[in-house]
Design a protein around this motif. Structure first.
Motif, PDB file in Angstrom:
ATOM      1  N   PHE A  79       0.892  -1.127  -0.186  1.00  0.00           N
ATOM      2  CA  PHE A  79       0.023   0.002   0.028  1.00  0.00           C
ATOM      3  C   PHE A  79       0.979   1.332   0.030  1.00  0.00           C
ATOM      4  CE2 PHE A  79      -3.856   2.026   0.398  1.00  0.00           C
ATOM      5  CZ  PHE A  79      -3.579   3.127   1.216  1.00  0.00           C
ATOM      6  N   THR A  80       1.878   1.475   0.656  1.00  0.00           N
ATOM      7  CA  THR A  80       2.590   2.534   1.005  1.00  0.00           C
ATOM      8  C   THR A  80       3.842   2.521  -0.175  1.00  0.00           C
ATOM      9  OG1 THR A  80       4.059   1.576   2.652  1.00  0.00           O
ATOM     10  CG2 THR A  80       2.266   2.934   3.533  1.00  0.00           C
ATOM     11  N   ILE A  82       6.500   1.147   0.427  1.00  0.00           N
ATOM     12  CA  ILE A  82       7.829   1.071   1.218  1.00  0.00           C
ATOM     13  C   ILE A  82       7.662  -0.345   1.482  1.00  0.00           C
ATOM     14  CG2 ILE A  82       9.200   1.914   3.138  1.00  0.00           C
ATOM     15  CD1 ILE A  82       7.448   4.500   3.137  1.00  0.00           C
ATOM     16  N   LEU A 162      10.269  10.125  10.056  1.00  0.00           N
ATOM     17  CA  LEU A 162       8.969   9.916   9.530  1.00  0.00           C
ATOM     18  C   LEU A 162       9.097  10.584   8.161  1.00  0.00           C
ATOM     19  CD1 LEU A 162       6.119   9.498  10.698  1.00  0.00           C
ATOM     20  CD2 LEU A 162       5.803  11.821  10.482  1.00  0.00           C
ATOM     21  N   PHE A 165      10.573   8.933   5.268  1.00  0.00           N
ATOM     22  CA  PHE A 165       9.763   7.770   4.661  1.00  0.00           C
ATOM     23  C   PHE A 165       8.499   8.598   4.163  1.00  0.00           C
ATOM     24  CE2 PHE A 165      11.706   3.905   5.761  1.00  0.00           C
ATOM     25  CZ  PHE A 165      12.035   3.786   6.741  1.00  0.00           C
ATOM     26  N   ARG A 166       7.771   9.529   4.554  1.00  0.00           N
ATOM     27  CA  ARG A 166       6.780   9.984   3.649  1.00  0.00           C
ATOM     28  C   ARG A 166       7.037  10.669   2.572  1.00  0.00           C
ATOM     29  NH1 ARG A 166       2.837   8.567   3.613  1.00  0.00           N
ATOM     30  NH2 ARG A 166       2.093  10.426   3.047  1.00  0.00           N
ATOM     31  N   SER A 170       5.922   9.541  -1.225  1.00  0.00           N
ATOM     32  CA  SER A 170       5.158  10.653  -1.874  1.00  0.00           C
ATOM     33  C   SER A 170       6.023  10.647  -3.416  1.00  0.00           C
ATOM     34  CB  SER A 170       5.630  12.238  -1.415  1.00  0.00           C
ATOM     35  OG  SER A 170       4.444  12.634  -1.254  1.00  0.00           O
ATOM     36  N   GLU A 173       4.809   7.630  -5.126  1.00  0.00           N
ATOM     37  CA  GLU A 173       3.468   7.822  -5.792  1.00  0.00           C
ATOM     38  C   GLU A 173       3.726   8.359  -7.020  1.00  0.00           C
ATOM     39  OE1 GLU A 173       0.941   8.821  -2.008  1.00  0.00           O
ATOM     40  OE2 GLU A 173      -0.004   9.391  -3.726  1.00  0.00           O
TER      41      GLU A 173
END
Lengths: 186, 268
Positions: A79-80, A82, A162, A165-166, A170, A173
């Motif tokens: 999903f992410t 990662i 954080l 990873f975000r 991103s 995506e």
């Protein structure tokens, strides 16, 4: 006089029980963290385990638990975007309220692969658990890229795991979106 | 005579029985403490041996029995659990539920992890929110109307940005209140979303006056730095401070609130 002696023993018992709990955890953590089995060994063990314990309730429980956790992990990583390829940790300190661990995580997010090392301090108080990341070290495959290395060093300096990873997610995506767009135009 | 005598004997017997109970209880506690002490000492020795006789020492003692298939699988189970336990560090984690997914959005300010928020989604007949712990001042409804049906990843991403920015603003205000309270007049005024902060302050912790008045507006809800900064001087303040107010305005635009105040202390 007896009431006081009773209390003293009861306090000692409570303290010993806690000490035993922590020592047991320390021993088990250390065993766990200094062991490693490859995917092949694990697959082989599953086969052996299945044939040896056919029909036993306890065996199906272990296998069911494994499958359930693998499913959860696989879902969230897909999903992410990662994906973790390896994770090892070492417990440096563990008391009733405080745990300090060193973690090593490798993985990738679409085309970008990373290796992350950090120290995690978790503290437990009555209501919640707080976590602080420090000593963050990030190595990225495309580390020579100036933008990437600037991003990495700023993230490392502030321990912003954080954010790392975000941003990775991103970027992933965006990368996927771009790839799909290009495919569309082909 | 006789009845009274019997009563005395009865009381004596009761007293003796209570005393015996207490003694037995004490003996039991003593024995348990001793047993636990022994167990603890054995564990200490075991752990100490483990710390010394590590992989480098392989072969020094009799080789331990090779791990059984069950040992291997239990190791794998623990290993999976420990990876799942730190997934929250990535910002978005979650667990599959029978009818959908329960997501957990973590927030952090640099290396300090702050609140986690939960969102349970159902997948049938269409994606919808079953329940959540998102604060009411976060525009959840607006964001879900736009993206929940079409792009869940983007929906969560956007929500994460809002939540992280909110928590980041709140953290800065809390840090300011906690570490620089002497430089602020009274308490910081803020709204629930922490995107409007108003306070009177001074650069020095030792002064008794608060010549500067700050109004910080964070119009971009996904940002933890303000979009509008208004620093004015109180009527009693000396005219020389007006220029200083200008530099502060620039500072608050660029730097986190508590870091800005930290720089005041070092500049002194």
């Amino acid at each position: 006089m007896d009431k006081i002696t009773c209390q003293i023993y009861e306090d000692e018992i409570k303290s010993l029980e806690e000490e035993i709990k922590l020592l047991t955890e320390k021993y088990e953590d250390s065993q766990q963290e200094s062991t490693f089995f490859s995917e092949e060994e694990i697959l082989m063990s599953i086969k052996i385990f299945e044939t040896a314990c056919r029909g036993h309730l306890s065996s199906s429980n272990l296998k069911a638990q494994l499958e359930s956790l693998e499913k959860d992990l696989s879902f969230i990583m897909k999903f992410t975007g990662i994906q973790f390829t390896s994770h090892s940790k070492k417990t440096v300190e563990k008391t009733r309220n405080r745990t300090v661990q060193k973690h090593k995580l490798s993985g990738n997010c679409h085309a970008l692969s990373f290796k992350v090392e950090f120290q995690l301090l978790e503290m437990r108080n009555k209501e919640n658990v707080s976590a602080v990341v420090s000593d963050l070290s990030i190595v990225m495959e495309s580390g020579e890229d100036l933008d990437v290395s600037k991003f990495v060093s700023s993230t490392e300096k502030h321990g912003s795991l954080l954010t790392f990873f975000r941003s990775l997610s991103s970027y992933g995506e965006w990368y996927e979106h771009r790839r799909c767009t290009f495919l569309h135009f082909k | 005579g006789l009845l009274a005598h019997l009563e005395v004997l009865e009381a004596d017997a009761r007293e003796a029985s209570v005393k015996q109970e207490e003694e037995e209880k004490l003996e039991a506690l003593k024995a348990r403490a001793q047993k636990l002490r022994l167990q603890r000492d054995q564990l200490l020795a075991k752990v100490s041996l483990q710390q010394k006789g590590h992989p480098e020492d392989a072969g020094a003692t009799a080789a331990p029995a090779p791990p059984s298939a069950q040992d291997v699988l239990e190791w794998k189970l623990k290993s999976l659990k420990s990876t799942l336990q730190i997934l929250y560090l990535t910002g978005i984690s979650g667990k599959l539920t029978p009818r959908g997914v329960c997501f957990c959005i973590s927030t952090a300010y640099q290396g300090t992890y702050l609140d986690s928020y939960y969102l349970e989604l159902l997948s049938e007949p269409q994606v919808r929110i079953r329940r959540h712990s998102i604060p009411i001042f976060i525009p959840l409804e607006q964001i879900s109307k736009k993206y929940l049906q079409t792009d869940i990843r983007h929906f969560l991403s956007l929500l994460s940005n809002h939540l992280n920015a909110y928590v980041g603003r709140r953290y800065q205000a809390d840090q300011l209140q906690e570490h620089f309270s002497e430089q602020i007049k009274g308490t910081l005024q803020r709204n629930s979303l922490c995107n409007l902060l108003v306070f009177n302050y001074d650069v020095s912790a030792r002064s008794k006056t608060f010549p500067f008045r700050a109004r910080l507006l964070y119009r971009d809800l996904c940002c933890s730095l303000p979009t509008e900064v208004t620093i004015s001087c109180t009527p009693e303040a000396p005219a020389s401070l007006v220029k200083v107010a200008g530099t502060h305005s620039d500072l608050f635009h660029r730097v986190a609130l508590h870091e800005a105040f930290r720089s005041f202390s070092t500049a002194e």
